[in-house]
Design a protein around this motif. Structure first.
Motif, PDB file in Angstrom:
ATOM      1  N   SER A 168       0.834  -1.307  -0.005  1.00 45.44           N
ATOM      2  CA  SER A 168       0.025   0.079   0.010  1.00 45.44           C
ATOM      3  C   SER A 168       0.833   1.367  -0.047  1.00 45.44           C
ATOM      4  CB  SER A 168      -0.915  -0.017   1.303  1.00 45.44           C
ATOM      5  OG  SER A 168      -0.451   0.418   2.466  1.00 45.44           O
ATOM      6  N   SER A 169       0.224   2.379  -0.039  1.00 47.37           N
ATOM      7  CA  SER A 169       0.964   3.564   0.084  1.00 47.37           C
ATOM      8  C   SER A 169       1.702   3.730   1.179  1.00 47.37           C
ATOM      9  CB  SER A 169       0.307   4.793  -0.496  1.00 47.37           C
ATOM     10  OG  SER A 169      -0.687   5.044   0.667  1.00 47.37           O
ATOM     11  N   SER A 170       1.212   3.019   2.340  1.00 48.76           N
ATOM     12  CA  SER A 170       2.046   3.259   3.638  1.00 48.76           C
ATOM     13  C   SER A 170       2.745   2.242   4.122  1.00 48.76           C
ATOM     14  CB  SER A 170       0.878   3.330   4.622  1.00 48.76           C
ATOM     15  OG  SER A 170       0.265   2.110   4.768  1.00 48.76           O
ATOM     16  N   ILE A 171       2.794   0.983   3.327  1.00 44.02           N
ATOM     17  CA  ILE A 171       3.845   0.003   3.686  1.00 44.02           C
ATOM     18  C   ILE A 171       4.708  -0.157   2.708  1.00 44.02           C
ATOM     19  CG2 ILE A 171       3.982  -2.384   4.445  1.00 44.02           C
ATOM     20  CD1 ILE A 171       1.124  -2.190   5.679  1.00 44.02           C
TER      21      ILE A 171
END
Length: 70
Positions: free
Chosen positions: A52-55
């Protein structure tokens, strides 16, 4: 270069499948039983995870540290 016979190719495919199954079994054993430090043995040094954009993780140590948090 030596060409592989059909039988040699088939044997190699079966050996590869068996190796993948053993790796998958080791991975889930480490995850389920929580010897997470040993989880690094299931990945190459250059493993990358981008789900994802966060991981976004790079390297097996970073990956294992992330798994330990959960």
């Amino acid at each position: 270069m030596v060409e592989l016979t059909d039988w040699e190719r088939r044997i190699r495919v079966l050996e590869d499948i068996k190796a993948i199954k053993r790796l998958k079994s080791r991975y889930w054993n480490y995850v389920n039983r929580k010897p997470l430090d040993e989880l690094t043995n299931c990945f190459t040094e250059d493993v990358m995870l981008d789900v994802s954009s966060s991981i976004k993780l790079k390297g097996r140590n970073e990956f294992v540290e992330h798994v330990k948090k959960d």
